[in-house]
Scaffold this active site. Structure first.
Site, PDB file in Angstrom:
ATOM      1  N   TRP A 207      -3.326   6.102  -4.637  1.00 11.82           N
ATOM      2  CA  TRP A 207      -2.712   7.037  -3.694  1.00 11.82           C
ATOM      3  C   TRP A 207      -1.706   7.972  -4.355  1.00 11.82           C
ATOM      4  O   TRP A 207      -0.946   7.575  -5.235  1.00 11.82           O
ATOM      5  CB  TRP A 207      -1.978   6.279  -2.598  1.00 11.82           C
ATOM      6  CG  TRP A 207      -2.895   5.568  -1.661  1.00 11.82           C
ATOM      7  CD1 TRP A 207      -3.048   4.222  -1.531  1.00 11.82           C
ATOM      8  CD2 TRP A 207      -3.780   6.169  -0.715  1.00 11.82           C
ATOM      9  NE1 TRP A 207      -3.980   3.963  -0.571  1.00 11.82           N
ATOM     10  CE2 TRP A 207      -4.449   5.126  -0.050  1.00 11.82           C
ATOM     11  CE3 TRP A 207      -4.080   7.499  -0.367  1.00 11.82           C
ATOM     12  CZ2 TRP A 207      -5.392   5.362   0.944  1.00 11.82           C
ATOM     13  CZ3 TRP A 207      -5.021   7.726   0.627  1.00 11.82           C
ATOM     14  CH2 TRP A 207      -5.669   6.660   1.265  1.00 11.82           C
TER      15      TRP A 207
ATOM     16  N   THR B 211       0.844  -1.191   0.000  1.00 12.35           N
ATOM     17  CA  THR B 211       0.000   0.000   0.000  1.00 12.35           C
ATOM     18  C   THR B 211       0.879   1.240   0.000  1.00 12.35           C
ATOM     19  O   THR B 211       1.906   1.281   0.677  1.00 12.35           O
ATOM     20  CB  THR B 211      -0.950   0.038   1.207  1.00 12.35           C
ATOM     21  OG1 THR B 211      -1.666   1.279   1.177  1.00 12.35           O
ATOM     22  CG2 THR B 211      -0.254  -0.110   2.538  1.00 12.35           C
TER      23      THR B 211
ATOM     24  N   LYS C  98      -6.150  10.531  -2.233  1.00 12.37           N
ATOM     25  CA  LYS C  98      -6.622   9.382  -3.005  1.00 12.37           C
ATOM     26  C   LYS C  98      -7.377   9.858  -4.250  1.00 12.37           C
ATOM     27  O   LYS C  98      -8.456  10.408  -4.159  1.00 12.37           O
ATOM     28  CB  LYS C  98      -7.528   8.497  -2.154  1.00 12.37           C
ATOM     29  CG  LYS C  98      -7.551   7.094  -2.704  1.00 12.37           C
ATOM     30  CD  LYS C  98      -8.054   6.116  -1.698  1.00 12.37           C
ATOM     31  CE  LYS C  98      -7.621   4.717  -2.077  1.00 12.37           C
ATOM     32  NZ  LYS C  98      -8.334   3.700  -1.319  1.00 12.37           N
TER      33      LYS C  98
ATOM     34  N   GLU D  22      -4.632  -2.913   4.631  1.00 13.43           N
ATOM     35  CA  GLU D  22      -4.206  -3.508   5.909  1.00 13.43           C
ATOM     36  C   GLU D  22      -5.300  -4.382   6.527  1.00 13.43           C
ATOM     37  O   GLU D  22      -5.064  -5.080   7.506  1.00 13.43           O
ATOM     38  CB  GLU D  22      -3.851  -2.384   6.896  1.00 13.43           C
ATOM     39  CG  GLU D  22      -2.548  -1.656   6.594  1.00 13.43           C
ATOM     40  CD  GLU D  22      -2.722  -0.476   5.635  1.00 13.43           C
ATOM     41  OE1 GLU D  22      -3.728  -0.444   4.887  1.00 13.43           O
ATOM     42  OE2 GLU D  22      -1.852   0.417   5.643  1.00 13.43           O
TER      43      GLU D  22
END
Ligand code: AMP
Length: 542
Positions: free
Chosen positions: A444, A186, A439, A331
């Site tokens: 991202w 991520t 975002k 996550e």
């Protein structure tokens, strides 16, 4: 005293075994890069996954070695999901939209040994190869192509490769449910992208809960299209959860424009889908322009960014499609909350029900949420108190991949970086984000990186990058600059300065000149003030 029940591990291979055994003729439809459709079944997917896994082991890969994919949503990618994890290797799905330097970092950090990729990404791979010395094998996800092979002696082909695996196989029987199964990085954190290493157990628990009625509610009567890419948190787990329920699966390939999706949905009688708001905005635009309807689509999961209220209304009122607004994170495998009403809400009038539908929803069993103030006091679930959102559960990470142990959680909770309210029924509403990251269309952008580059410009005295609301992309970066005294450098020059330093789609949409950047006592930029002032500046802009 232990219970006396079979001790069978929860394994990813068990999902495809079940689907092949009891839904063996259920179709998996896959859109090729040229737009044609490939049709197979769960039986075929299992057989080919087994061959793929066996071929990988024959090449000497050892338990938990990483095998990367750079691929669209297609049937070979699905085979990789099952074949790689099924033989005890780790399926590392790589996001091709990242800047090449980030890919080199991520794939080097993961120490990928084999890379499978789609033809679209051949130019990308040509550029990456020299920089990734640990990769031993590069495999194009197609049948043998003599033309391509001519100039590339290093290139292998998927269909040749799986032919190396024997037909008469089964999964290894010593894989444990806590073993690693897949890896996803991520960029939704500051610093380098971070890896989240899922286990068979976390994946299975997440998939089983996802299939329940108040989450995605998959059944063997559904036809599911994951529009969310398989390189975004395993397409939100749907290639596991829809498969364990025996839903027909349609994998849309690279063409995610409104027209391609509507045609696919209607031809294949799709009942449920999932994706980020930007994709649905394109689809609604096409429906409006063409006057087409969606007679089969029953519901769609919208998440990754806040779903605009007008989108929920339009889907429900004009197209009779229910919207399941959902929130999650890489996550968290990713599902944290999904918006489904409760029994008591059915008595409320339409307007009150719609009000509830706007929030990000409530956690299913297995997910616990809490909001905390700056001094780590837990705040009440009263729908009013706003605090840092923390979560815990069996499909939430315990540490980032290869990070020092114990550096990720706070007192056993994972701090999400989102700021939210929670009401007494568990309905959660995101109010803000404390992490310094933007975002855009589900991807991202690091405001910190953009600020560092801006600060290197000779005419910048001070700079900050904030997230501004955008109708199409949800959020876009806006550069706020204090010019050095006497400088008359114009906005475009500051934007041009980013060329070649960051991916094109990271470059801010506009520049706002100011006399001073507001900071707090410790020197941190007070971005909330900047957002209040300039956060709507891009509304109405393309
Ligand atoms: P990722 O790890 O890339 O899936 O991104 C997770 C982050 O996306 C969350 O921490 C939120 O900031 C944001 N996000 C995801 N879903 C939603 C949603 N439905 N509404 C608002 N923000 C969301």
């Amino acid at each position: 005293m232990h219970g006396q029940m079979m001790d069978q591990p929860l394994l990813i291979s068990g999902i495809i075994d079940h689907a092949a055994r009891y839904h063996g003729d259920t179709e998996v439809v896959s859109v090729n890069i040229d737009g044609s459709r490939h049709r197979s079944t769960y039986q075929d997917i299992r057989t080919r996954s087994l061959k793929l896994g066996a071929a990988l082991l024959k090449r000497g890969l050892k338990r938990s070695d990483r095998v990367a994919t750079i691929a669209w949503n297609n049937f070979r990618h699905l085979e990789l999901y099952y074949g790689v994890s099924g033989v005890g290797l780790v399926c590392h799905t790589v996001n091709p939209r990242l800047f090449p330097e980030q890919l080199v970092y991520i794939m080097g950090h993961a120490e990928d040994r084999v890379v499978f990729f789609d033809r679209t990404f051949l130019p990308l791979v040509d550029g990456l190869r020299d920089k990734l010395p640990l990769v031993e094998t590069w495999i194009l996800m197609e049948a043998h192509d003599a033309d391509l092979a001519k100039d590339r002696d290093w290139l292998e082909f998927y269909e040749d490769f799986i032919a190396e695996g024997s037909d008469d196989l089964n999964w290894p029987n010593d894989i444990e449910e806590l073993d690693a199964s897949s890896l996803c990085y991520t960029s939704g954190t500051t610093g380098h992208p971070k890896g989240v290493l899922y286990s068979h157990r976390s994946t299975l628990l997440h998939a089983m809960m996802s299939a329940t009625p108040d989450v995605m509610g998959f059944s063997a009567r559904d036809c599911m299209v994951p529009v969310v890419p398989m390189f975004h948190v395993n397409a939100w787990g749907s290639p596991y959860s829809a498969v364990l329920a025996g839903s027909k699966l349609v994998l849309p390939g690279p063409n995610l424009d409104g027209k391609s999706l509507v045609e696919l949905f209607n031809d294949e009688k799709v009942t449920i889908s999932a994706g980020v708001p930007t994709i649905w905005a394109g689809l609604i635009q096409y429906l409006e322009d063409s006057g087409t309807k969606l007679p089969h689509l029953d519901r769609t999961v919208i998440g990754g960014s806040a779903c605009p209220p007008t989108m929920i209304e339009k889907f429900r009122n004009t197209y009779k499609v229910d919207v399941l607004h959902a929130w999650g994170m890489t996550e968290m495998s990713p599902l944290g909350t999904v918006n489904n009403l409760k029994n008591k809400h059915l008595e409320l009038d339409e307007e009150a029900q719609n009000e509830i539908r706007l929030s990000q929803g409530r956690p299913p069993f297995g997910m616990e949420l809490g909001i905390f103030d700056d001094d780590a006091n837990q705040l009440p679930n009263d729908g009013e108190a706003q605090g840092d959102l923390y979560c815990r559960g069996p499909w939430v990470l315990s540490d980032y991949y290869l990070a020092d142990k114990g550096t990720t959680l706070t007192k056993g909770w994972f701090p999400t970086g989102d700021v939210a309210t929670l009401d007494e029924d568990g309905f959660m509403q995101i109010r803000d984000r404390s992490k310094d990251i933007i975002k855009s269309g589900g991807e991202w952008i690091s405001s910190v990186d953009l600020e560092n580059h801006a600060m290197a410009h000779p005419d910048v005295a001070d700079a900050a990058v904030i997230s501004a609301r955008h109708e199409k992309w949800d959020e876009r970066p806006l550069l706020v600059v204090v010019r050095k005294e006497g400088s008359t450098t114009d906005a475009q020059a500051f934007l041009d300065f980013y060329n070649g330093k960051v991916a094109k789609w990271w470059i801010p949409d506009a520049v706002q000149f100011v006399d001073e950047i507001p900071r707090n006592a410790t020197g941190k930029v007070r971005k909330n003030l900047l957002r209040e002032e300039y956060g709507e500046l891009l509304i109405g802009k393309q």
